[in-house]
Design a protein around this motif. Structure first.
Motif, PDB file in Angstrom:
ATOM      1  N   ASN A 174     -19.836  -2.867  23.175  1.00 42.66           N
ATOM      2  CA  ASN A 174     -18.994  -2.889  24.567  1.00 42.66           C
ATOM      3  C   ASN A 174     -20.196  -3.785  25.515  1.00 42.66           C
ATOM      4  O   ASN A 174     -19.584  -4.160  26.300  1.00 42.66           O
ATOM      5  CB  ASN A 174     -18.470  -2.083  25.170  1.00 42.66           C
ATOM      6  CG  ASN A 174     -17.132  -1.480  24.669  1.00 42.66           C
ATOM      7  OD1 ASN A 174     -16.338  -2.547  23.734  1.00 42.66           O
ATOM      8  ND2 ASN A 174     -16.390  -0.532  24.801  1.00 42.66           N
TER       9      ASN A 174
ATOM     10  N   ARG B 240     -15.944  23.856  18.932  1.00 34.38           N
ATOM     11  CA  ARG B 240     -14.925  24.054  18.571  1.00 34.38           C
ATOM     12  C   ARG B 240     -14.223  22.237  17.671  1.00 34.38           C
ATOM     13  O   ARG B 240     -15.333  20.786  17.211  1.00 34.38           O
ATOM     14  CB  ARG B 240     -14.169  23.657  19.477  1.00 34.38           C
ATOM     15  CG  ARG B 240     -14.898  22.290  20.744  1.00 34.38           C
ATOM     16  CD  ARG B 240     -13.902  21.210  20.043  1.00 34.38           C
ATOM     17  NE  ARG B 240     -14.319  19.657  20.893  1.00 34.38           N
ATOM     18  CZ  ARG B 240     -15.266  18.246  20.521  1.00 34.38           C
ATOM     19  NH1 ARG B 240     -15.631  19.012  18.797  1.00 34.38           N
ATOM     20  NH2 ARG B 240     -14.908  17.503  21.164  1.00 34.38           N
TER      21      ARG B 240
ATOM     22  N   SER C  26     -15.249   4.876  25.856  1.00 39.85           N
ATOM     23  CA  SER C  26     -14.758   4.227  24.547  1.00 39.85           C
ATOM     24  C   SER C  26     -15.013   5.286  23.439  1.00 39.85           C
ATOM     25  O   SER C  26     -15.781   5.817  23.449  1.00 39.85           O
ATOM     26  CB  SER C  26     -15.340   2.999  24.196  1.00 39.85           C
ATOM     27  OG  SER C  26     -16.756   2.747  24.003  1.00 39.85           O
TER      28      SER C  26
ATOM     29  N   GLY D  29      -9.204   8.067  27.327  1.00 36.40           N
ATOM     30  CA  GLY D  29      -8.945   8.940  26.727  1.00 36.40           C
ATOM     31  C   GLY D  29      -9.919  10.516  27.710  1.00 36.40           C
ATOM     32  O   GLY D  29      -9.465  10.548  28.635  1.00 36.40           O
ATOM     33  N   THR D  30     -10.305  11.207  27.127  1.00 33.96           N
ATOM     34  CA  THR D  30     -10.378  12.937  26.980  1.00 33.96           C
ATOM     35  C   THR D  30     -11.640  12.855  28.884  1.00 33.96           C
ATOM     36  O   THR D  30     -11.310  12.939  29.663  1.00 33.96           O
ATOM     37  CB  THR D  30     -11.040  13.625  26.113  1.00 33.96           C
ATOM     38  OG1 THR D  30      -9.775  13.630  25.136  1.00 33.96           O
ATOM     39  CG2 THR D  30     -11.591  14.807  26.664  1.00 33.96           C
ATOM     40  N   ILE D  31     -12.748  11.893  28.180  1.00 35.51           N
ATOM     41  CA  ILE D  31     -13.290  11.412  28.975  1.00 35.51           C
ATOM     42  C   ILE D  31     -12.872  10.242  29.559  1.00 35.51           C
ATOM     43  O   ILE D  31     -13.670  10.505  31.077  1.00 35.51           O
ATOM     44  CB  ILE D  31     -15.060  11.714  28.110  1.00 35.51           C
ATOM     45  CG1 ILE D  31     -15.222  11.791  27.264  1.00 35.51           C
ATOM     46  CG2 ILE D  31     -16.383  11.066  28.917  1.00 35.51           C
ATOM     47  CD1 ILE D  31     -15.908  13.769  27.939  1.00 35.51           C
TER      48      ILE D  31
ATOM     49  N   ASP E  71      -9.966  18.979  20.233  1.00 37.25           N
ATOM     50  CA  ASP E  71      -9.535  18.851  21.214  1.00 37.25           C
ATOM     51  C   ASP E  71      -8.618  19.061  21.418  1.00 37.25           C
ATOM     52  O   ASP E  71      -8.356  18.784  20.333  1.00 37.25           O
ATOM     53  CB  ASP E  71     -10.245  17.202  22.487  1.00 37.25           C
ATOM     54  CG  ASP E  71     -11.696  16.953  22.675  1.00 37.25           C
ATOM     55  OD1 ASP E  71     -12.057  17.892  22.629  1.00 37.25           O
ATOM     56  OD2 ASP E  71     -11.979  15.899  22.613  1.00 37.25           O
TER      57      ASP E  71
ATOM     58  N   GLN F 161     -16.082  21.032  26.167  1.00 37.93           N
ATOM     59  CA  GLN F 161     -16.896  19.878  25.810  1.00 37.93           C
ATOM     60  C   GLN F 161     -15.738  18.789  27.030  1.00 37.93           C
ATOM     61  O   GLN F 161     -16.462  17.943  26.354  1.00 37.93           O
ATOM     62  CB  GLN F 161     -15.846  20.068  24.324  1.00 37.93           C
ATOM     63  CG  GLN F 161     -14.755  20.081  24.016  1.00 37.93           C
ATOM     64  CD  GLN F 161     -13.765  21.127  24.101  1.00 37.93           C
ATOM     65  OE1 GLN F 161     -14.796  21.577  23.767  1.00 37.93           O
ATOM     66  NE2 GLN F 161     -13.093  20.987  23.676  1.00 37.93           N
TER      67      GLN F 161
ATOM     68  N   GLY G 233     -21.575  10.439  22.196  1.00 39.49           N
ATOM     69  CA  GLY G 233     -20.719   9.074  20.768  1.00 39.49           C
ATOM     70  C   GLY G 233     -21.826   8.175  20.496  1.00 39.49           C
ATOM     71  O   GLY G 233     -22.128   7.660  19.226  1.00 39.49           O
TER      72      GLY G 233
ATOM     73  N   LYS H 218      -5.538  17.735  22.258  1.00 40.74           N
ATOM     74  CA  LYS H 218      -4.883  16.993  21.693  1.00 40.74           C
ATOM     75  C   LYS H 218      -4.776  16.617  19.883  1.00 40.74           C
ATOM     76  O   LYS H 218      -4.489  15.521  19.336  1.00 40.74           O
ATOM     77  CB  LYS H 218      -4.491  15.672  22.505  1.00 40.74           C
ATOM     78  CG  LYS H 218      -6.269  14.856  22.536  1.00 40.74           C
ATOM     79  CD  LYS H 218      -6.146  13.988  23.061  1.00 40.74           C
ATOM     80  CE  LYS H 218      -7.728  12.547  23.341  1.00 40.74           C
ATOM     81  NZ  LYS H 218      -7.556  11.473  24.128  1.00 40.74           N
TER      82      LYS H 218
HETATM   83  P1  NAD Z   1     -10.927   9.239  23.094  1.00 35.23           P
HETATM   84  O1  NAD Z   1     -10.786   8.982  21.875  1.00 35.23           O
HETATM   85  O2  NAD Z   1     -10.192  10.626  23.915  1.00 35.23           O
HETATM   86  O3  NAD Z   1     -10.393   8.426  24.327  1.00 35.23           O
HETATM   87  C1  NAD Z   1     -11.579   7.317  23.841  1.00 35.23           C
HETATM   88  C2  NAD Z   1     -10.612   5.813  24.712  1.00 35.23           C
HETATM   89  O4  NAD Z   1     -11.192   4.576  24.541  1.00 35.23           O
HETATM   90  C3  NAD Z   1      -9.096   5.578  23.961  1.00 35.23           C
HETATM   91  O5  NAD Z   1      -8.299   5.073  25.123  1.00 35.23           O
HETATM   92  C4  NAD Z   1      -8.865   4.875  23.131  1.00 35.23           C
HETATM   93  O6  NAD Z   1      -7.781   4.211  23.487  1.00 35.23           O
HETATM   94  C5  NAD Z   1     -10.281   3.942  23.773  1.00 35.23           C
HETATM   95  N1  NAD Z   1     -10.457   2.781  23.533  1.00 35.23           N
HETATM   96  C6  NAD Z   1     -10.415   2.024  22.071  1.00 35.23           C
HETATM   97  N2  NAD Z   1     -10.851   1.077  21.859  1.00 35.23           N
HETATM   98  C7  NAD Z   1     -12.082   1.175  22.575  1.00 35.23           C
HETATM   99  C8  NAD Z   1     -12.857  -0.153  23.377  1.00 35.23           C
HETATM  100  N3  NAD Z   1     -12.998  -0.985  22.762  1.00 35.23           N
HETATM  101  N4  NAD Z   1     -13.539  -0.423  24.633  1.00 35.23           N
HETATM  102  C9  NAD Z   1     -13.010   0.621  25.411  1.00 35.23           C
HETATM  103  N5  NAD Z   1     -12.310   1.642  24.826  1.00 35.23           N
HETATM  104  C10 NAD Z   1     -11.333   2.086  24.043  1.00 35.23           C
HETATM  105  O7  NAD Z   1     -12.372   9.630  22.734  1.00 35.23           O
HETATM  106  P2  NAD Z   1     -13.408  10.474  24.656  1.00 35.23           P
HETATM  107  O8  NAD Z   1     -13.439  12.586  23.374  1.00 35.23           O
HETATM  108  O9  NAD Z   1     -13.278  10.730  25.739  1.00 35.23           O
HETATM  109  O10 NAD Z   1     -14.767  10.602  24.108  1.00 35.23           O
HETATM  110  C11 NAD Z   1     -15.086   9.546  24.917  1.00 35.23           C
HETATM  111  C12 NAD Z   1     -17.119   9.020  24.293  1.00 35.23           C
HETATM  112  O11 NAD Z   1     -16.984  10.806  25.580  1.00 35.23           O
HETATM  113  C13 NAD Z   1     -17.694   9.170  22.977  1.00 35.23           C
HETATM  114  O12 NAD Z   1     -18.470   8.868  23.140  1.00 35.23           O
HETATM  115  C14 NAD Z   1     -17.398  10.613  22.392  1.00 35.23           C
HETATM  116  O13 NAD Z   1     -18.638  11.219  21.809  1.00 35.23           O
HETATM  117  C15 NAD Z   1     -18.229  11.016  24.423  1.00 35.23           C
HETATM  118  N6  NAD Z   1     -17.679  12.922  24.327  1.00 35.23           N
HETATM  119  C16 NAD Z   1     -16.748  12.982  24.386  1.00 35.23           C
HETATM  120  C17 NAD Z   1     -16.973  14.752  24.605  1.00 35.23           C
HETATM  121  C18 NAD Z   1     -15.004  15.303  24.361  1.00 35.23           C
HETATM  122  O14 NAD Z   1     -15.266  16.613  23.853  1.00 35.23           O
HETATM  123  N7  NAD Z   1     -14.453  14.477  24.036  1.00 35.23           N
HETATM  124  C19 NAD Z   1     -17.643  15.471  25.105  1.00 35.23           C
HETATM  125  C20 NAD Z   1     -18.836  14.321  25.490  1.00 35.23           C
HETATM  126  C21 NAD Z   1     -18.670  13.247  25.475  1.00 35.23           C
END
Ligand code: NAD
Length: 339
Positions: free
Chosen positions: A94, A168, A86, A11-13, A171, A302, A110, A173
């Motif tokens: 995990n 914010r 995730s 996903g995003t990260i 994100d 972020q 997270g 999306k």
């Molecule tokens: P996201 O929802 O964009 O992406 C998560 C991805 O993980 C998705 O592609 C999803 O399909 C996949 N997924 C679903 N179940 C899963 C599983 N059991 N095991 C592995 N992957 C799985 O989330 P994100 O924004 O990338 O956030 C990921 C982590 O990074 C979180 O802990 C979040 O708090 C942290 N984070 C996010 C941001 C942000 O702004 N988006 C910034 C810093 C830290």
């Protein structure tokens, strides 16, 4: 020999970690774990990124015309280090899988701190991550605060700090989240969790944080007040921050950049991939000093700010390099930070 990396969650990260790994010769991407067929799976396949899927989902991917490279268990078996990207809260489950393969893992902000042996931010505690098996890179706002506060602490000593975080809402999306037309106190009480999170990395830090969410998707903005142990000169602080690539000093008066939207435009116009900004954006006109008190605004992108720290920490955990300055130099050059 490059270190073999698996990224669990795209996903995003996760997708940004993947690109950072692909751009760095010290690492080799074994592949990503994907759980759903969506546009990002097609794009990853088009880029030649090996996609691993849970056994029970393999037929969905095949029916969608995406032949999986293998099952996720092969991916974890093959890797030297697993990035868990995730959704927040899933990392603890995990981790049991990673442990069953005896593989080290990097978790995201997270997750609860207890998921890992150490909560991490490079400018604060790189050395503590040396040879650790499970580390959690703290969240975006905490990373931004800690970069600043640990830098100031090392140079001048930080007695106490206050951070008011304008968060914010979502994100770009995330079209299902809000608020759309409100300013939401999140949380309604003070302190917010961000200060507590910062203390998981820097227990010496006396900090109060408060947060409100506003209807924007681009960046967070933080107002920070710091009481230092000594009187400081503004020019010295500017020089200190300017000398560290993880800070990008923006002068509003001469550039006209006085908002998060203009910062994002700058990043896009500079050709940054996805318009990502890995640095703390320090609005230098706001940096004011009154004896030993310092005030400033900083913007935090972020989606990308935690990517350098995610890559740095691998060097420490796997014992590739123990000097944080050398690590940051290497990581910054591969990500196009500074210079
Ligand atoms: P996201 O929802 O964009 O992406 C998560 C991805 O993980 C998705 O592609 C999803 O399909 C996949 N997924 C679903 N179940 C899963 C599983 N059991 N095991 C592995 N992957 C799985 O989330 P994100 O924004 O990338 O956030 C990921 C982590 O990074 C979180 O802990 C979040 O708090 C942290 N984070 C996010 C941001 C942000 O702004 N988006 C910034 C810093 C830290």
């Amino acid at each position: 020999m490059p270190v073999k990396i698996a990224v669990n969650g795209y996903g995003t990260i996760g997708k940004r970690i993947v690109d950072a790994v692909l751009s760095n010769k010290d690492f080799r991407l074994v592949g990503i774990a994907k759980y759903r067929v969506d546009y990002s799976a097609y794009l990853a396949a088009r880029k030649g990124i090996p996609i691993y899927v849970p056994r029970e989902r393999a037929s969905e991917f095949r029916e969608a015309g995406l032949e999986p490279h293998g099952y996720v268990d092969y991916l974890f078996e093959e890797a030297d280090l697993i990035y868990d990207a995730s959704p927040g809260g899933k990392g603890a489950g995990n981790k049991k899988i990673y442990e069953s393969y005896g593989k080290p893992g990097v978790f995201q902000g997270g997750e609860e701190p207890g998921v890992a042996e150490l909560s991490y931010s490079t400018l604060c505690n790189f050395e503590e991550a040396l040879n650790k098996k499970y580390v959690r890179v703290v969240s975006c706002n905490t990373t931004g605060m800690l970069r600043l506060l640990c830098t100031l602490h090392r140079e001048y000593g930080v007695k106490r700090a206050l951070s008011v975080i304008i968060r914010r809402a979502a994100d770009p999306k995330e079209d299902q989240r809000g608020p759309v037309n409100s300013i939401l106190l999140d949380p309604p009480s003070i302190p917010s969790h961000h200060g507590l999170d910062a203390r998981t990395v820097a227990p010496w830090l006396d900090i109060v944080t408060a947060a409100a969410v506003v209807p924007t998707t681009l960046m967070h903005m933080q107002f920070i007040e710091v009481e230092l142990s000594t009187q400081v000169n503004r020019g010295d602080v500017v020089e200190l921050l300017d000398g560290i690539n993880r800070f990008l000093l923006v002068e509003s008066a001469s550039t006209g950049i006085d908002s998060t939207s203009k910062v994002m435009e700058l990043a896009r116009d500079s050709g940054r991939p996805r318009g990502d900004i890995y640095e703390n954006i320090v609005f230098i006109d706001s940096l004011s000093i009154n004896a030993s008190r310092l005030y400033l605004f900083q913007g935090i992108h972020q989606e990308s700010i935690v990517i350098p720290e995610n890559i740095d920490v691998a060097y420490a955990m796997l014992g590739i390099e123990s000097d944080p300055l050398k690590v940051m130099e290497r990581v910054d050059s591969t990500l196009g930070i500074g210079g």
